[in-house]
Design a protein around this motif. Structure first.
Motif: not given
Length: 509
Positions: A226, A229-230, A233, A245-247, A249, A340, A379
């Motif tokens: 996570g 991803a943050d 982004n 992005w996400t956790r 991906t 997530e 998804r």
């Protein structure tokens, strides 16, 4: 007196998937018309399902419409002429094939198999032969499925990619039969020559560096998926699909062996139109080190060890305790929410430990009020969208412009279009329904609706809906919707592509 008055009224039914040229609809029609002339049938019209599998009736709109007319008592014919039993269907249950024929017979409509060497007259001999032929038709599909799977496994072990997108940091390279590179394939593009093959190659240098950075901060600095991803982004880095992005991906990048150069196949399967299932690891087909990896083995297996340790060090009670915590925080649970959540084993870990997510839910007393696969299907549909758009844009490449802000496509600078993918849902009675939301703000001239099949894995058909005739913001479609809507329904987009091409006045005249 009209000579046709003494002829028996009949309709023809033809079907072709992609099996053999001998089964082309033209070849079938020739045999059927010759049969009709010999037996004094007058063919009123032809029902055609082109490019449709015979494994089940779903998706075969023409056969469905034909049977519906018969059951509703609207049939103006006394016979159906079919090329052979396999064109009627390669149903895996021979009784299903017999049932549809019985529906016709019960209504006084006979089914004739024009290329078969027996008379379908209800005699004991014809009944026995039909039963054998129906079983053989279903067995052919099973044998073909096995041969295709074995061929795919062989290609995987030779180092060729079998389906799926390349992923961030990688690209699909098309090569010819001698191994010479022919060029990169974009999203939605496929090989067109049978002897060509696809391999994975490293992508742009900046993407490779980003992938290696993910591994470095995950291993050395202890960053979670996570947090990674943050940060991506925040920097404005997008995934290979152009999304944030996400956790989940990031987790995919840190766990997929393709970044190591391994070719892994058959992790999931969906054979003979049955349900899509995840396979245990012992069923996977793999070839190690066949692609050029962009992450070294030490980093990959260190990251995998960290991820596995997160679930291995927890007891069943501890994992269920974390699951209760997620439930208390969100009021509900799903695979997406689990993936997530920070400091939480992945949804895959729960499946492996407790057999399934639903099994884990029951152990904490949680009963999901919706189908937990709903988000997973969404998804998949989101991942399909850019491929479908890319296919449409590619075929209209010379005369289409895409507005990056609105996602509208302008054909010849005049007609605006948008694409909507409609997922399939089931009513309590088992009927299929599709909900379509039309963009009232942008109001494109034509909305292309791609309706998914009952499995939500592939496209069933298309609607080309002109804004002038669409006065609703939301449509709810059934399998058949009457002439007002079904006049805009097409099995492929070929008509749309022909419609989009410009013609000179001389050609049009």
């Amino acid at each position: 007196m009209n000579a046709e008055n003494h002829l028996i009224p009949a309709v023809a039914y033809v079907r072709m998937s992609t099996e053999h040229q001998q089964y082309s609809t033209d070849n079938q029609s020739d045999v059927i018309h010759a049969y009709a002339e010999r037996r004094e049938f007058n063919i009123l019209r032809t029902y055609s399902d082109e490019g449709k599998s015979g494994l089940r009736i779903q998706g075969r709109d023409s056969l469905g419409r034909l049977l519906e007319e018969i059951e509703a008592g609207r049939a103006d014919f006394k016979a159906i002429l079919v090329y052979d039993i396999s064109r009627w269907g390669r149903f895996q249950d021979a009784d299903e094939s017999a049932y549809y024929e019985y529906v016709c017979k019960r209504a006084g409509v006979a089914v004739h198999y024009c290329a078969e060497q027996f008379e379908n007259d209800g005699s004991p001999v014809s009944t026995i032969v039909k039963g054998v032929k129906r079983a053989m038709a279903g067995e052919y599909s099973r044998e073909l499925s096995t041969k295709v799977f074995q061929g795919a496994c062989r290609l995987v072990q030779l180092g060729f990619r079998q389906g799926g997108m390349a992923g961030y940091g990688l690209r699909r390279m098309l090569i010819d039969q001698s191994g010479e590179q022919k060029g990169l394939l974009g999203i939605g593009e496929h090989k067109s020559i049978q002897t060509d093959r696809v391999i994975l190659v490293p992508g742009p240098p900046e993407e490779i560096e980003t992938v290696r950075w993910m591994y470095a901060v995950f291993i050395k600095d202890g960053w979670s998926e996570g947090t990674i991803a943050d940060e991506l982004n925040r920097k404005g880095v997008l995934t290979n699909l152009g999304r944030p992005w996400t956790r989940a991906t990031v987790h995919e990048v840190l766990t997929n062996e393709k970044y190591l150069g391994n070719n892994v196949y058959h992790r999931t399967s969906c054979k003979l139109k049955k349900r899509h299932v995840s396979n245990p690891e012992e069923m996977w087909v793999r070839a190690n080190g066949v692609f050029e990896g962009i992450v070294d083995e030490h980093h990959f297996f260190t990251a995998r060890g960290i991820i596995l340790a997160r679930s291995r060090r927890l007891s069943d009670d501890e994992m269920l305790g974390k699951l209760r915590g997620v439930l208390e925080k969100h009021g509900r649970i799903s695979g997406f929410i689990i993936d997530e959540a920070e400091d939480m084993p992945s949804s895959c870990a729960f499946r492996n430990r407790f057999g399934s997510l639903v099994g884990a839910y029951k152990l904490i007393g949680y009963e999901p009020d919706i189908d937990y696969s709903f988000i997973e299907i969404n998804r998949h549909l989101r991942s399909m969208y850019p491929e479908v758009v890319s296919e449409v844009v590619e075929k209209l490449r010379s005369y289409v412009f895409t507005d990056s802000e609105t996602d509208l496509h302008y054909i010849n600078g005049e007609i605006s279009t948008s694409l909507v993918i409609a997922r399939c849902s089931q009513t309590e009675a088992g009927s299929s329904r599709w909900t379509v939301r039309l963009d009232e703000k942008l109001r494109p001239d034509i909305t292309i609706v791609a309706r998914m099949d009952e499995t939500n894995q592939s496209i069933r058909d298309y609607y080309l809906l002109p804004s002038l005739d669409m006065t609703w913001e939301k449509l709810r479609l059934a399998e058949d919707n009457g002439l007002y809507l079904d006049a805009y329904r097409f099995s492929t987009l070929d008509y749309f592509f022909r419609l989009a091409k410009r013609k000179t006045i001389e050609d049009a005249a």
